[in-house]
Design an enzyme around this catalytic site. Sequence first.
Site: not given
Length: 246
Positions: A25-27, A29, A47, A90, A92, A184, A206
């Site tokens: 998800g995180d750019p 990362r 974006r 993925r 995440g 996601e 987390d």
Amino acid sequence: MSDQKKFPCIQVAAGEIHPRVITCGDPARAERIAALLDNSKCLAKNREYWTYIGEHKGVPVTVTSHGVGCGGAAIAFESLWRAGAKVIIRVGTCGGMQPEVTAGSIVVATAACREEGVTEKMIPLSYPAIADTDVVYALTKSAKENGIAVHKGIVLTQALFYPSFLESTVKLYAKAGVKAMENEVASLLVVASLHGVKAGAIIAADAPAFELVGVEGYEPDTDKVTQAVNDQIKIALDAIIAVELD
């Protein structure tokens, strides 16, 4: 290749990426994962979609971020398929839904509950969101070879991040044994399955899921999560290069 038409949002063209793709998800990362690759190169930053290519142990790999939520993520997954992706994993984070899935735990998704409100627009909800068996095997094998413990099972993909004021079905899913909640995975598994792409996910907890402990009880352990994220990236990189391309 630079003269080819770029796909919307991810801004890469067909043939520019390598067929083995790690997504997150995180750019930031994605940038961090790309830094672990040899011969790393940034293809695009647009974006929330940042894309890199490089090599892991001599095998070409792509890394792309997709942002938060299934709507935007589905754009990334569809575009990646059109650009040439054959395997997508993925990485995440998630909220744990079982007592054993505590902060720092890692879950390999075997399937996802489709509560995200996006994939039902693609195909009826009776169509299952199931991880590819080759990918699940590669992830669990990689975890074992790296000496990292993981849980394996169904996850819940929710549209919401903060809990609803109304009673939700999260507790019901927890009673049914669902391991974790995130935002996601279902869209990845559905889009990939519809297009014949091998896909799976590995997610690091987390904290317990919001809707099980309340917002006040949401207290991520930064050190444990950092270690879990590092471990899941290591597992995913070794797994992605082990999956055979059809």
